[in-house]
Design an enzyme around this catalytic site. Structure first.
Site, PDB file in Angstrom:
ATOM      1  N   SER A 208      41.033  39.890  35.769  1.00 53.18           N
ATOM      2  CA  SER A 208      41.240  40.175  37.194  1.00 53.18           C
ATOM      3  C   SER A 208      42.342  39.283  37.750  1.00 53.18           C
ATOM      4  CB  SER A 208      39.931  39.989  37.956  1.00 53.18           C
ATOM      5  OG  SER A 208      40.069  40.500  39.261  1.00 53.18           O
ATOM      6  N   ASN A 209      42.388  39.141  39.068  1.00 50.73           N
ATOM      7  CA  ASN A 209      43.380  38.281  39.707  1.00 50.73           C
ATOM      8  C   ASN A 209      42.742  37.619  40.933  1.00 50.73           C
ATOM      9  OD1 ASN A 209      43.718  40.167  41.996  1.00 50.73           O
ATOM     10  ND2 ASN A 209      44.510  41.484  40.370  1.00 50.73           N
ATOM     11  N   TYR A 210      43.528  36.834  41.662  1.00 49.73           N
ATOM     12  CA  TYR A 210      42.977  36.025  42.755  1.00 49.73           C
ATOM     13  C   TYR A 210      42.852  36.775  44.086  1.00 49.73           C
ATOM     14  CZ  TYR A 210      43.695  31.864  39.870  1.00 49.73           C
ATOM     15  OH  TYR A 210      43.644  30.923  38.893  1.00 49.73           O
TER      16      TYR A 210
END
Ligand code: CTP
Length: 426
Positions: A208-210
């Site tokens: 995923s990402n932030y």
């Protein structure tokens, strides 16, 4: 925009209460109907007689009238109003509102209020800056209330700083803009994607990402506040929606977001693609947890996810508007322009990780909006709520005629018609 609007004006015990008389007058001059609800402390600063004379309505302060026992229903006032404005709002009232301490008529009216609520704080600079006041204001914002920030200047304490209640004329303008925007997107349907996507590796791990989803959620609230019906397709985030016109669809992976967006985009007028979609997902999903193999490296094979923006760009109809976001780290403008063209977008909102306060997880953002002709408009660092307003102002001004523009054209055509009639008479 205020003509015929029913406004509850809450007044509390602040020296700025004297300005409430001017506020009443200004609202009434604009054609609004004003019902004053004042706290006992408020009456120490301005008399109900002044306010009832200005509003031509009895001022409500207690739950019932002492001499004949007439009951004042805060519930009825809450149902009657188109808007509630609390000006001035003291630190005490703000604290009570944030915590539901319903010990006077103003707070019970606030808690029963069905209409949008605007709060114009007024207090000494240190009281305003105190973490408890700030936390209470944040809480009130999270309930969907709008804060009309106090101005900086000379205070009753003889100190100078932020805490002066905003001037009545400015408050009136804020309310006018609110009612103007409220109808701007009525009968429009907007699809928004927000947050990250999770691409599963095994039952306990994902890529995923932030992304926090804050920008997409701010856009959803802004569109709904302007009268639109919103379909918010969101990846996993820790955020709640406030406005009842937001229909939230929770998804996890890019594939799920893609399917939901394809299903809903055809019925919408505008698509705003704010999600940070994972570009790749693992080729193989392991049903069982992957085990560490001591000393061995692990290679994950990834395959591209669908490009949601691109697929919507391909099926976009003439009357639909498609807006993308581009978070870049370098070569910002050329990269954003390339994305706009490649995905057949009408606008792209660029933000750069090189700008402090912009990007994932922040409460602020610094954007440049680029249109399909390549025109770019840069904005300063603002809260994500304000950025959402800038994005929607830009889209509505360019793609849907703005209300001011509509009014200008209407007045122009009326003038032309009058001139024609005059000439005919002559
Ligand atoms: N986007 C999308 N689906 C994807 C990737 C991106 O809908 N699979 C959308 C984003 O929501 C955003 C725009 O496309 O509105 C640009 O996203 P970005 O990640 O910056 O672009 P990419 O095309 O993925 O390019 P790169 O990551 O290589 O910069």
């Amino acid at each position: 925009m205020l003509a015929g609007k029913k406004i509850v004006l809450g007044i509390t015990g602040s020296i700025a209460a004297y300005k409430a008389a001017c506020l009443c007058r200004a609202l009434i001059k604009k054609g609004a109907e004003v019902q004053v609800v004042i706290t006992p402390a408020g009456k120490e600063f301005i008399t109900p007689v002044t306010l009832s004379a200005l509003t031509q309505k009895p001022v409500v302060s207690a739950f019932f009238t002492a001499n004949d026992g007439t009951w004042h229903s805060h519930v009825d006032i809450g149902l009657w109003a188109d808007l509630m404005l609390i000006a001035p709002a003291t630190a005490a009232t703000i604290g009570k509102m944030a915590n539901g301490i319903a010990d006077n008529m103003l707070i019970t009216t606030y808690l029963s209020m069905k209409a949008p609520v605007f709060i114009a704080p007024a207090m000494d600079l240190d009281m305003y800056a105190h973490p408890s006041t700030q936390q209470n204001l944040e809480k009130l914002k999270s309930y969907g209330n709008q804060i009309i920030e106090p101005a900086t200047g000379f205070l009753a304490s003889a100190l100078e700083g932020k805490g002066r209640m905003e001037e009545p004329d400015t408050i009136v303008k804020v309310l006018e803009t609110f009612f103007e925007k409220k109808v701007q997107l009525t009968q429009k349907k907007v699809l928004i994607t927000a947050g990250p996507t999770y691409e599963k590796i095994d039952p306990v791990r994902y890529i995923s990402n932030y992304s926090s989803g804050k920008m997409g959620f701010a856009l959803a609230e802004e569109c709904a506040a302007r009268g639109a019906e919103v379909i918010l397709i969101t990846g996993p985030v820790r955020l709640e929606t406030i406005h009842p016109n937001i229909k939230r669809i929770n998804v996890e992976s890019a594939e799920e977001m893609h399917q939901a967006a394809l299903a809903h985009f055809p019925e919408t007028d505008t698509g705003i693609l704010c999600a940070a979609v994972a570009d790749y997902k693992p080729v193989h999903y392991s049903e069982n947890k992957l085990k560490r193999k001591s000393g061995e490296s692990l290679t994950l094979e990834l395959t591209p996810n669908p490009d949601i923006a691109k697929s919507l760009g391909e099926i976009k109809k003439e009357n639909q508007v498609l807006v993308g976001f581009a978070l870049e780290t370098d070569n910002e403008l050329p990269n954003a322009k390339e994305k706009l063209q490649k995905k057949n977008l009408d606008f792209i909102v660029l933000n750069s990780l090189r700008d402090a306060g912009a990007g994932f997880r922040e409460d602020t953002n610094k954007i440049t909006i680029i249109d399909a002709e390549g025109n770019a408009k840069a904005f300063p660092l603002k809260s994500k709520k304000e950025v959402a307003a800038d994005v929607m102002d830009t889209i509505t001004t360019v793609r849907y005629m703005s209300i001011e523009e509509g009014r200008r054209l209407f007045h122009e055509s009326m003038k032309q018609l009058e001139n024609c009639l005059k000439q005919n008479d002559e």
